[in-house]
Scaffold this motif. Structure first.
Motif, PDB file in Angstrom:
ATOM      1  N   UNK A 174       0.833  -1.207   0.000  1.00  0.00           N
ATOM      2  CA  UNK A 174       0.000   0.000   0.000  1.00  0.00           C
ATOM      3  C   UNK A 174       0.866   1.254   0.000  1.00  0.00           C
ATOM      4  N   UNK A 175       1.940   1.228   0.768  1.00  0.00           N
ATOM      5  CA  UNK A 175       2.869   2.362   0.792  1.00  0.00           C
ATOM      6  C   UNK A 175       3.510   2.541  -0.580  1.00  0.00           C
ATOM      7  N   UNK A 176       3.913   1.450  -1.185  1.00  0.00           N
ATOM      8  CA  UNK A 176       4.566   1.517  -2.488  1.00  0.00           C
ATOM      9  C   UNK A 176       3.647   2.148  -3.532  1.00  0.00           C
ATOM     10  N   UNK A 177       2.364   1.764  -3.509  1.00  0.00           N
ATOM     11  CA  UNK A 177       1.432   2.324  -4.488  1.00  0.00           C
ATOM     12  C   UNK A 177       1.194   3.806  -4.237  1.00  0.00           C
ATOM     13  N   UNK A 178       0.985   4.174  -2.980  1.00  0.00           N
ATOM     14  CA  UNK A 178       0.731   5.579  -2.657  1.00  0.00           C
ATOM     15  C   UNK A 178       1.918   6.442  -3.067  1.00  0.00           C
ATOM     16  N   UNK A 179       3.119   5.999  -2.764  1.00  0.00           N
ATOM     17  CA  UNK A 179       4.307   6.783  -3.104  1.00  0.00           C
ATOM     18  C   UNK A 179       4.447   7.003  -4.608  1.00  0.00           C
ATOM     19  N   UNK A 180       3.985   6.060  -5.385  1.00  0.00           N
ATOM     20  CA  UNK A 180       4.142   6.151  -6.843  1.00  0.00           C
ATOM     21  C   UNK A 180       3.055   6.982  -7.513  1.00  0.00           C
ATOM     22  N   UNK A 181       1.952   7.290  -6.774  1.00  0.00           N
ATOM     23  CA  UNK A 181       0.813   7.926  -7.440  1.00  0.00           C
ATOM     24  C   UNK A 181       0.343   9.241  -6.831  1.00  0.00           C
ATOM     25  N   UNK A 182       0.779   9.592  -5.621  1.00  0.00           N
ATOM     26  CA  UNK A 182       0.222  10.784  -4.984  1.00  0.00           C
ATOM     27  C   UNK A 182       0.854  12.070  -5.508  1.00  0.00           C
ATOM     28  N   UNK A 183       0.089  13.137  -5.396  1.00  0.00           N
ATOM     29  CA  UNK A 183       0.546  14.464  -5.789  1.00  0.00           C
ATOM     30  C   UNK A 183      -0.146  15.485  -4.889  1.00  0.00           C
ATOM     31  N   UNK A 184       0.637  16.377  -4.285  1.00  0.00           N
ATOM     32  CA  UNK A 184       0.083  17.403  -3.408  1.00  0.00           C
ATOM     33  C   UNK A 184      -0.096  18.708  -4.168  1.00  0.00           C
ATOM     34  N   UNK A 185      -1.282  19.302  -3.996  1.00  0.00           N
ATOM     35  CA  UNK A 185      -1.638  20.556  -4.653  1.00  0.00           C
ATOM     36  C   UNK A 185      -1.401  21.726  -3.697  1.00  0.00           C
ATOM     37  N   UNK A 186      -1.315  22.949  -4.221  1.00  0.00           N
ATOM     38  CA  UNK A 186      -1.146  24.103  -3.330  1.00  0.00           C
ATOM     39  C   UNK A 186      -2.215  24.111  -2.242  1.00  0.00           C
ATOM     40  N   UNK A 187      -1.794  24.376  -0.994  1.00  0.00           N
ATOM     41  CA  UNK A 187      -2.746  24.344   0.117  1.00  0.00           C
ATOM     42  C   UNK A 187      -2.302  25.306   1.213  1.00  0.00           C
TER      43      UNK A 187
END
Length: 400
Positions: free
Chosen positions: A361-374
């Protein structure tokens, strides 16, 4: 456009900050000045915790608690692999062994069932129950504590986690570096039922100073006294700073940073509401794009409220994230990948012997997440622009 707009906040409260700083310059008590104790009382009142002890950083706060508990060689301390390195660093520097536990794929926080499996695996030295580091296979470790991280400001689902921890007599430490201002079942984070909690006042945090700073929260007077001693070289008390009864740290917050935080704390409740509106607005704007192929918006823990330290989406499978970030950057929109890899794959922790695939689960999240301006001062127009450019920049036909 700023990823985190600290300038807008500073312009709003510049006179308050200048006045606070001027007062410190006037009295000249730059170390443990009156603003430090004033801040500690204000932070304790805000969270509802009995005791607050400020310190030099969020990392120092973790180290102080683990040291006060006597965590060390031969101990197993459980935590998530999805966090900033400081979480595991503080554990490893005590001599204890970090035992990583996979996350819930929706909240991105530590999974109670995985924690239970990990403790059992350590107790019987059986990696078939849960991935273990090398040392846990050859040496009997003592399960001592669990460090829980409220990732991106989303509170851990504490009740089931604490149930597991109490079943194994584990000490519980909330790493609230990203969640100060969040709520869980009507309680402020940093006072959600753990034996102790920590936070960070790094400038990019929801409540940040203009340098480094952190704090420890607890309801145990004895623990608070030990942490207070440790942050000041192990002194016996404030009246006897040259009588040292334990090996401690140079771990105090600067009076100037305490003064700045006091000014910021005055507007913090309003900023919490502004952050909540911004987070809700993002989710509403992205709602039409959540179906197949789908952008996954953040899931907030049931009966919890996030401070939205980050607004982090999960991109559709197969999206070229680097290319997407480049397109957004060209349009003046900054983005970030907070954790491109799990802590179990960091070079400084390679000695543990974990493999990248141990925590899928960690591996998938690390490969797909992106943080937007906040940040609290995002306008509705800015958020509409961000989402419009994001959607236009994804080659949707590739994923349908």
């Amino acid at each position: 456009m700023e990823f985190i707009d600290l300038k807008a906040q500073q312009q709003r409260i510049k006179q308050r900050i200048d006045a606070r700083i001027a007062n410190v310059l006037t009295h000249g008590q730059y170390i443990m000045g009156p603003e430090v104790s004033e801040l500690e009382h204000a932070l304790a009142k805000f969270t509802g915790a009995r005791h607050c002890i400020t310190c030099a950083s969020g990392t120092t706060a973790l180290e102080l608690v683990l040291s006060a508990w006597g965590i060390g060689t031969g101990d197993a301390v459980f935590t998530t692999p999805l966090s900033f390195i400081a979480t595991a660093e503080a554990i490893a520097k005590t001599g204890a062994t970090p035992i990583f536990v996979d996350i819930d794929p929706n909240s991105y926080n530590i999974d109670p069932a995985s924690l239970n499996a990990a403790v059992m695996a350590v107790s019987c030295r059986n990696p078939s129950r849960h991935p273990l580091p090398r040392i846990a296979l050859h040496k009997q470790l003592t399960p001592r504590a669990v460090v829980l991280v409220d990732l991106f400001g989303n509170p851990v689902d504490y009740d089931p986690i604490l149930e597991v921890a109490h079943a194994y007599n584990l000490l519980t430490l909330e790493d609230g570096a990203q969640s100060f201002g969040s709520m869980y079942k009507g309680r402020h984070c940093c006072n959600c039922g753990c034996d102790a909690a920590t936070t960070s006042f790094f400038p990019a945090k929801p409540l940040g100073c203009y340098g480094d700073g952190g704090a420890v929260f607890c309801n145990d007077r004895e623990l608070a006294n030990i942490v207070d001693s440790l942050r000041y070289h192990g002194r016996i008390n404030a009246q006897n700073k040259n009588d040292n009864i334990r090996l401690g740290y140079n771990g105090r917050i600067d009076t100037l940073q305490a003064a700045i935080l006091l000014a910021k704390l005055e507007i913090f409740p309003e900023e919490i509401m502004l952050r909540a509106k911004a987070g809700q607005r993002y989710t509403e704007l992205l709602l039409p794009y959540r179906n197949s192929p789908g952008i996954v918006t953040p899931t907030v823990t049931a009966e919890g409220d996030s401070i939205w330290a980050q607004y982090t989406i999960k991109l559709p499978q197969g999206v070229d994230r680097s290319a997407l970030m480049k397109k957004l950057r060209e349009q003046g929109i900054p983005t970030a990948i907070n954790y491109p890899k799990g802590m179990h794959t960091q070079g400084c922790l390679r000695y543990l012997g974990y493999t990248p695939h141990d925590f899928p689960h960690v591996q998938e999240v690390c490969s797909r997440v992106l943080s937007l301006p906040m940040h609290p001062y995002l306008t509705e127009d800015d958020q509409k622009t961000i989402v419009d450019v994001l959607i236009q920049s994804i080659e949707w036909r590739e994923y349908t």
